[in-house]
Design a protein around this motif. Structure first.
Motif, short mmCIF file in Angstrom:
data_model
loop_
_atom_site.label_atom_id
_atom_site.label_comp_id
_atom_site.label_asym_id
_atom_site.label_seq_id
_atom_site.Cartn_x
_atom_site.Cartn_y
_atom_site.Cartn_z
N GLY A 100 19.26 66.19 48.91
CA GLY A 100 18.66 66.85 50.08
C GLY A 100 19.20 68.25 50.30
O GLY A 100 19.88 68.83 49.44
N GLN A 101 18.86 68.79 51.46
CA GLN A 101 19.16 70.19 51.77
C GLN A 101 20.66 70.49 51.73
O GLN A 101 21.07 71.57 51.28
N SER A 122 16.81 63.54 43.81
CA SER A 122 15.62 62.90 44.39
C SER A 122 14.64 63.97 44.87
O SER A 122 13.76 63.68 45.68
N GLU A 123 14.78 65.19 44.34
CA GLU A 123 13.90 66.28 44.79
C GLU A 123 12.44 65.98 44.47
O GLU A 123 11.55 66.28 45.27
N ALA A 124 12.19 65.35 43.31
CA ALA A 124 10.81 65.02 42.94
C ALA A 124 10.18 64.02 43.92
O ALA A 124 8.96 63.97 44.06
N GLU A 125 11.02 63.25 44.58
CA GLU A 125 10.52 62.31 45.61
C GLU A 125 10.60 62.94 46.99
O GLU A 125 10.60 62.22 48.02
N ASN A 126 10.71 64.26 47.03
CA ASN A 126 10.80 64.98 48.30
C ASN A 126 11.99 64.50 49.14
O ASN A 126 11.93 64.47 50.37
N PHE A 127 13.06 64.12 48.44
CA PHE A 127 14.31 63.70 49.10
C PHE A 127 14.12 62.54 50.08
O PHE A 127 14.68 62.54 51.17
N THR A 128 13.34 61.56 49.67
CA THR A 128 13.13 60.40 50.53
C THR A 128 13.89 59.17 50.03
O THR A 128 13.71 58.08 50.56
N GLY A 154 17.07 65.16 55.99
CA GLY A 154 16.09 64.21 55.46
C GLY A 154 16.22 62.81 56.04
O GLY A 154 15.28 62.01 55.96
N VAL A 328 11.71 71.32 57.92
CA VAL A 328 10.81 70.19 57.62
C VAL A 328 9.83 69.87 58.75
O VAL A 328 8.82 69.18 58.51
#
Ligand code: PLP
Length: 359
Positions: A100-101, A122-128, A154, A328
């Motif tokens: 995350g950020q 997990s950037e490809a999962e938008n950090f979820t 996040g 966000v």
């Protein structure tokens, strides 16, 4: 007007009891004739305040004698540089997990000093979510592994402590003291105070003693952990009032029954809020349920046109600081130790009423 419920991510809510105690003691601490803010940091009085706060913090987390606890300034953000400057020693690579950020900021700062190996992202999962540990591409010879156990923006929290050979370094800014923690698994833990400890201006570092004394030659004096350790965190003027107030928070935590008790309360608060969000078609949280943060609960409305209305009505209902991080959007309720369970109940009641009126 009465105090409101405050869901700010940081600087965050403080226990009301602590604020009233500070109010009582503000002008004349224990009859000495002046405020803690006006005392020499070298005075017997302040040294006793500092020592007691440090001991209470160690008690809460059951920190062993093989660790130093440092009370420094510069925020968690300064730790993004202090960690590599002090821990790289003769190594050239450090491992980082990108969830995350805050991870990203730590990574970009570390790149000034070493080769950063991002072992998982997990950037490809938008950090979820948190990348599966068995997929992490660990370096053979990393100076340390850095991760962010709770991503404040996040709302993603690890439910495990990574088991790696290199010293483990964790940015615990937004979840320290929220539950018991086995500090012995870590080389270094740091946390800015303004989320789950006390007022802004103080950062606490827990560092294993054998990692000290290896800072790079060009490390600024005030960035060298060893300097702070040798001086009892008083190489220069420490943030005395923040240290004192944090000490009052540690006493308050002990009165609540310690971190096991806080963990139960925090879990109950988070379960209630996620439970309500999940059964509603109007609100949603995007995070993988396994890794949802117990401290920071981001959520969005089905119609983002209603965001400003939601925030305005919430403020009218005395529920403050529910806007999501500026990067966000959406909403975020930060429900740290000092946010009582009744605040979460009040938030859920408000959300129900808002859903009824606007869905
Ligand atoms: C708030 C936060 C930071 C930044 O803290 P500062 O004290 O403002 O430098 C870093 N990491 C995490 C996880 C945070 O929540």
């Amino acid at each position: 007007m009465a105090r409101a419920y405050n869901f700010c991510a940081g600087p965050a809510a403080l226990p009301e009891e602590v604020l009233f105690q500070a109010q009582e003691e503000i002008a004349n601490w224990h009859g000495v004739g002046c405020s803690v803010m006006e005392m020499s940091h070298r005075s017997d009085e302040f040294v006793s305040i500092a020592d007691e706060a440090t001991q209470d913090f160690k008690d809460l987390l059951a920190i062993g004698d093989d660790y130093e606890v440092l009370f420094v300034q510069g925020g968690a953000s300064s730790q993004f540089s202090m960690v590599p400057l002090n821990l790289l020693s003769d190594k050239t690579t450090a491992d980082y997990v990108n969830t995350g950020q805050w991870s990203k900021k730590a990574i970009s700062e570390a790149k000034r000093y070493c080769d950063v190996n991002v072992v998982a992202s997990s950037e490809a999962e938008n950090f979820t979510t948190v990348p599966d540990f068995d997929q992490w591409a660990l370096s053979k010879d990393a100076a340390y592994l850095h991760y962010t156990p709770n991503e404040t923006i996040g709302g993603v929290e690890f439910d495990f402590i990574p088991n790696v050979d290199a010293p483990l370094v964790a940015d615990y800014s937004s979840s320290i003291l929220s539950e018991p923690l086995d500090v012995s698994k870590f080389g270094l833990i740091y946390a800015g105070a303004q989320k789950n400890i006390g007022p802004a201006g103080l950062t606490i570092v827990i560092v294993r003693k054998d990692l000290l004394g290896k800072a790079k030659d060009f490390t600024p004096t005030m960035f060298d952990y060893q300097v702070h350790a040798k001086a009892g965190s008083m190489n220069n003027t420490p943030p005395t009032y923040a240290w004192y107030l944090s000490g009052l928070v540690f006493k308050w935590l002990k009165r609540q029954g310690g971190l096991k008790e806080m963990a139960e309360i925090n879990k109950r608060k988070a379960d209630k809020l996620y439970g309500y969000i999940d059964q509603s078609d109007f609100y949603s949280n995007p995070v993988d349920p396994r890794y949802r943060s117990r401290m920071n609960v981001p959520f969005v409305l089905a119609d983002d046109q209603l965001d400003s209305k939601f925030l305005q009505k919430a403020e009218e209902a005395r529920l403050l600081n529910l806007a999501g991080h500026r990067s966000v959007g959406g909403m975020r309720a930060s429900i740290y130790n000092a946010v009582p369970e009744r605040a979460v109940d009040a938030l859920i009641d408000f959300m129900k009423a808002f859903e009824k009126d606007y869905a």
